[in-house]
Motif scaffolding. Structure first.
Motif, PDB file in Angstrom:
ATOM      1  N   ARG A  36       0.756  -1.111   0.078  1.00  0.00           N
ATOM      2  CA  ARG A  36      -0.180  -0.089   0.090  1.00  0.00           C
ATOM      3  C   ARG A  36       0.903   1.304   0.011  1.00  0.00           C
ATOM      4  O   ARG A  36       0.804   2.195  -0.824  1.00  0.00           O
ATOM      5  CB  ARG A  36      -0.827  -0.114   1.343  1.00  0.00           C
ATOM      6  N   ASP A  40      -0.074   4.120  -2.897  1.00  0.00           N
ATOM      7  CA  ASP A  40      -1.088   5.001  -2.212  1.00  0.00           C
ATOM      8  C   ASP A  40      -0.242   6.247  -1.417  1.00  0.00           C
ATOM      9  O   ASP A  40       0.056   5.929  -0.446  1.00  0.00           O
ATOM     10  CB  ASP A  40      -1.759   4.140  -1.091  1.00  0.00           C
ATOM     11  N   TYR A  43      -1.327   7.356   1.700  1.00  0.00           N
ATOM     12  CA  TYR A  43      -1.069   6.757   2.943  1.00  0.00           C
ATOM     13  C   TYR A  43       0.165   7.135   3.553  1.00  0.00           C
ATOM     14  O   TYR A  43       0.387   6.930   4.797  1.00  0.00           O
ATOM     15  CB  TYR A  43      -1.164   5.055   2.558  1.00  0.00           C
ATOM     16  N   ASP A  57      -5.416   9.645   6.569  1.00  0.00           N
ATOM     17  CA  ASP A  57      -4.262   8.782   6.189  1.00  0.00           C
ATOM     18  C   ASP A  57      -3.038   9.384   6.775  1.00  0.00           C
ATOM     19  O   ASP A  57      -2.051   8.690   6.791  1.00  0.00           O
ATOM     20  CB  ASP A  57      -4.068   8.191   4.976  1.00  0.00           C
ATOM     21  N   THR A 130      -1.304   8.015  -9.208  1.00  0.00           N
ATOM     22  CA  THR A 130      -1.090   6.508  -9.082  1.00  0.00           C
ATOM     23  C   THR A 130      -0.455   5.989 -10.429  1.00  0.00           C
ATOM     24  O   THR A 130       0.481   5.204 -10.387  1.00  0.00           O
ATOM     25  CB  THR A 130      -2.313   5.698  -8.814  1.00  0.00           C
ATOM     26  N   ILE A 250      -6.366   0.714  -5.763  1.00  0.00           N
ATOM     27  CA  ILE A 250      -6.051   1.336  -4.593  1.00  0.00           C
ATOM     28  C   ILE A 250      -6.980   0.870  -3.558  1.00  0.00           C
ATOM     29  O   ILE A 250      -6.590   0.703  -2.440  1.00  0.00           O
ATOM     30  CB  ILE A 250      -6.411   3.063  -4.900  1.00  0.00           C
ATOM     31  N   LEU A 253      -5.945  -2.437  -2.355  1.00  0.00           N
ATOM     32  CA  LEU A 253      -4.639  -2.369  -1.611  1.00  0.00           C
ATOM     33  C   LEU A 253      -5.065  -2.085  -0.150  1.00  0.00           C
ATOM     34  O   LEU A 253      -4.455  -2.559   0.916  1.00  0.00           O
ATOM     35  CB  LEU A 253      -3.609  -1.474  -2.292  1.00  0.00           C
ATOM     36  N   ARG A 254      -5.774  -1.063   0.050  1.00  0.00           N
ATOM     37  CA  ARG A 254      -6.368  -0.438   1.280  1.00  0.00           C
ATOM     38  C   ARG A 254      -7.202  -1.316   2.047  1.00  0.00           C
ATOM     39  O   ARG A 254      -6.901  -1.605   3.344  1.00  0.00           O
ATOM     40  CB  ARG A 254      -7.165   0.750   0.995  1.00  0.00           C
ATOM     41  N   GLN A 257      -4.557  -4.215   3.336  1.00  0.00           N
ATOM     42  CA  GLN A 257      -3.824  -3.986   4.323  1.00  0.00           C
ATOM     43  C   GLN A 257      -4.479  -3.498   5.555  1.00  0.00           C
ATOM     44  O   GLN A 257      -4.146  -4.058   6.763  1.00  0.00           O
ATOM     45  CB  GLN A 257      -3.116  -2.534   3.931  1.00  0.00           C
ATOM     46  N   SER A 258      -5.893  -2.928   5.457  1.00  0.00           N
ATOM     47  CA  SER A 258      -6.601  -2.453   6.694  1.00  0.00           C
ATOM     48  C   SER A 258      -7.062  -3.886   7.336  1.00  0.00           C
ATOM     49  O   SER A 258      -7.160  -4.019   8.668  1.00  0.00           O
ATOM     50  CB  SER A 258      -7.608  -1.811   6.307  1.00  0.00           C
TER      51      SER A 258
END
Length: 293
Positions: A36, A40, A43, A57, A130, A250, A253-254, A257-258
């Motif tokens: 991420r 991102d 982030y 973020d 991006t 995106i 990926l978020r 990760q979250s």
């Protein structure tokens, strides 16, 4: 043997259980955090050029790394990622400002070509950023080559380059061909470069071989366009006009990760509740540490 088996009734603390949980699950979560961070920029706490400043973020990456108890080596790796993304975002901002001076306003062009996207301005700008950091269509490589070779030429424009040594002649011929091809792109954009020529540029790159790969990028581009900045600009506009495909990546990926962080925290709480563990002073101290990238 008839000797009774000794049973150890000692009880390990939650720190031991937590280490075992982290040993199993932390590597995957840390890799999700890294992926991420690579793509991102919000982030990392960086603002999207022409867009809104980062808010929610801005501190999330630091909090995630503190929770994962990142080592100093891991913190340094993320600092390097942030430093590179900061460089790319600054370069993109300069490119958009340069194109605006040429009469090509990025936001205005988006509104003209995609009026249905006016309410999704932040999303379209994020798509362009991006695409740039992903080097979609080699846009970042081209912009970096134009910027850094142009800066090198300007810095050394009044110097008289020494004649190449015998050991450099083979490289000089190869670099000379690249220089001839890339010269029109540079001559169009780099102020003052007309005082030199492709031969002087080749001699310069022979003395600074780290720039040969960038010169090769421009030489390859020269067969496709005579305006490097406009070429990059149009690719970014096309990416911004199709924000959904970039947003989906995106968001994925978020989410990974979250959910990875939430899964790790949920597993910790589950084991803590099942084992009736009490929080230790070490755990409280760990939460108070304030390291930042």
């Amino acid at each position: 043997s008839d000797r009774p088996v000794e049973v150890n009734h000692g009880r390990a603390g939650f720190d031991v259980a937590r280490r075992k949980i982290f040993r199993m699950r932390r590597p995957v979560v840390l890799e999700a955090v890294r992926l991420r961070a690579l793509f991102d920029v919000e982030y990392l706490g960086l603002a999207v050029p022409l867009g809104l400043p980062p808010a929610r973020d801005a501190e999330q990456l630091n909090e995630d790394l503190r929770y994962l108890e990142a080592s100093e080596r891991e913190w340094e790796r993320f600092r390097e990622i942030k430093s590179e993304r900061e460089r790319q975002v600054r370069l993109l901002a300069r490119l958009l400002a340069y194109m605006k001076r040429r009469g090509r306003d990025f936001v205005v062009d988006l509104e003209k070509r995609g009026p249905h996207l006016i309410r999704r301005r932040q999303e379209t700008l994020r798509a362009a950023v991006t695409a740039f950091v992903c080097d979609h269509g080699s846009v970042s490589s081209i912009a970096t080559a134009m910027d850094e070779i142009g800066e090198l030429v300007v810095k050394t424009i009044d110097e008289t380059p020494p004649r190449p040594r015998i050991s450099e002649w083979l490289a000089r011929r190869r670099i000379g061909r690249l220089s001839e091809a890339a010269w029109p792109l540079l001559a169009r954009s780099v102020e003052g470069i007309e005082r030199t020529g492709p031969g002087a540029l080749a001699d310069l790159v022979v003395r600074h071989p780290a720039f040969e790969a960038q010169l090769a990028v421009l030489a390859d581009l020269a067969g496709k366009t005579d305006d490097a900045e406009l070429h990059v600009y149009e690719i970014l506009v096309d990416a911004a006009l199709q924000p959904s495909s970039w947003s989906e990546q995106i968001v994925a990926l978020r989410a990974v990760q979250s959910l990875g962080i939430l899964d790790l925290k949920g597993y910790e709480k589950l084991i803590s509740d099942l084992g009736c563990y009490e929080r230790t002073d070490d755990e409280r101290d760990r939460e108070r540490r304030r390291v930042r990238i």
